[in-house]
Write an enzyme that holds these catalytic residues in place. Structure first.
Site, short mmCIF file in Angstrom:
data_model
loop_
_atom_site.label_atom_id
_atom_site.label_comp_id
_atom_site.label_asym_id
_atom_site.label_seq_id
_atom_site.Cartn_x
_atom_site.Cartn_y
_atom_site.Cartn_z
N ASP A 29 92.91 7.48 8.45
CA ASP A 29 92.53 6.30 7.60
C ASP A 29 91.06 5.98 7.35
O ASP A 29 90.33 6.29 8.41
CB ASP A 29 93.23 4.79 8.12
CG ASP A 29 93.49 3.71 7.17
OD1 ASP A 29 92.91 3.92 6.08
OD2 ASP A 29 93.56 2.52 7.60
N HIS B 123 88.18 11.13 0.16
CA HIS B 123 89.38 11.74 0.64
C HIS B 123 88.93 13.33 0.42
O HIS B 123 89.44 14.06 1.50
CB HIS B 123 90.30 11.69 -0.80
CG HIS B 123 90.76 10.30 -0.69
ND1 HIS B 123 91.47 9.69 0.17
CD2 HIS B 123 91.10 9.60 -1.78
CE1 HIS B 123 91.82 8.46 -0.27
NE2 HIS B 123 91.66 8.28 -1.25
N LEU C 50 100.59 26.83 16.14
CA LEU C 50 100.54 25.16 15.99
C LEU C 50 101.35 25.24 14.81
O LEU C 50 101.43 25.80 13.72
CB LEU C 50 99.08 25.06 15.47
CG LEU C 50 98.90 23.47 15.26
CD1 LEU C 50 98.97 22.66 16.33
CD2 LEU C 50 97.53 23.50 14.72
#
Ligand code: FPP
Length: 258
Positions: free
Chosen positions: A36, A53, A147
């Site tokens: 955020d 972004h 991962l």
């Protein structure tokens, strides 16, 4: 903004000093992040939100790299929520473009680095083109074990639970299951997140103190950490600090301390 607000180190049950290694918890295996603050990061610089972004994707790349190096098995990130459809069309387009670019540009490297990509969320409302891209990324990297990167895209925690309930209800309706067969393990195994262990730690950047519909079921026992930095400023050191603070917390899962 400053680095993470730490928890109260003086509380009973928490390791108190940096050298107090004996009482440190095991490091988290699965970290989930609400990325955020992209918009505010951009606004503070007089830039369009879309650039925030874009910088957020750079921070995501750093987070993936750091997660691999720090030995996490799973990293889950909240990239586009079902509520994000309420944003202006241009911003929605920018977020979809970033997903396209991330998959197209990073897929080969992530695959080489042993990253298994999973996109978690609803397929409803996504174009055939986006669905094809998502499926290709997941298919190509499905056997990687270094991962797992869960990208929550078109994701909502309540929607995830409703979707699992509908699937279970269909099985009950068809006689494949009895109502008494429905238990927590069955619900967990029916969620979009079924293939990952529950997150140990959920981090939210930007100082907001909410879960915003992220991992409502699987995050039930996760430690929560709220960091006073905007997502584009998130670095390897930020992740290390969060992991360090996690290791100083006392997890009891409803029981008592040892
Ligand atoms: C919240 O910040 C962030 C989002 C809604 C999107 C997060 C997306 C990325 C980091 C990039 C996308 C990555 C991929 C792989 C698709 P905000 O815009 O709500 O910030 P604000 O609260 O400061 O306005």
């Amino acid at each position: 903004m400053s680095e993470p607000k730490s928890t109260s180190p003086a509380l009973p049950g928490a390791a108190t000093t940096p050298g107090d290694v004996a009482t440190l918890r095991a490091p988290p295996r699965h970290v989930a992040i609400i990325m955020d603050g992209n918009g505010r990061w951009a606004k503070a610089r007089g830039l369009p939100r879309a650039l925030g972004h874009k910088e957020g994707v750079e921070a995501l790349r750093r987070a993936v790299e750091a997660s691999r190096e720090l030995g996490l098995t799973h990293l889950s990130v909240y990239a586009f929520s079902t509520e994000n459809w309420n944003r202006p069309p241009a911003e929605i387009d920018a977020l979809f473009d970033l997903l396209r670019m991330f998959v197209r540009r990073d897929l080969a490297r992530l695959h080489r680095d042993g990253v298994c990509i999973r996109i978690i969320g609803s397929r409803e409302g996504l174009s055939e083109e986006i669905l094809g891209l998502i499926d290709e990324a997941m298919e190509r990297t499905r056997d990687n074990t270094r991962l797992t990167l869960n990208i929550a895209f078109n994701y909502g925690g309540r929607g995830e639970i409703v979707s699992a309930m509908q699937a279970i209800a269909r099985d009950v309706e068809a006689g494949r299951l009895k109502a008494s067969d429905v238990n927590e393990a069955l619900v967990s195994s029916t969620l979009w997140t079924a293939e990952s262990p529950d997150p140990d730690l959920v981090i939210r950047t930007s100082g907001e103190l909410r879960l915003s519909n992220f991992l409502l079921w699987s995050g039930a026992y996760a430690e929560l950490m709220f960091m006073d930095i905007w997502w584009p400023d998130f670095t390897r050191e930020s992740l290390e600090k969060a992991i360090d603070a996690f290791r100083r917390r006392d997890r009891r899962f409803g029981g008592l301390s040892a």
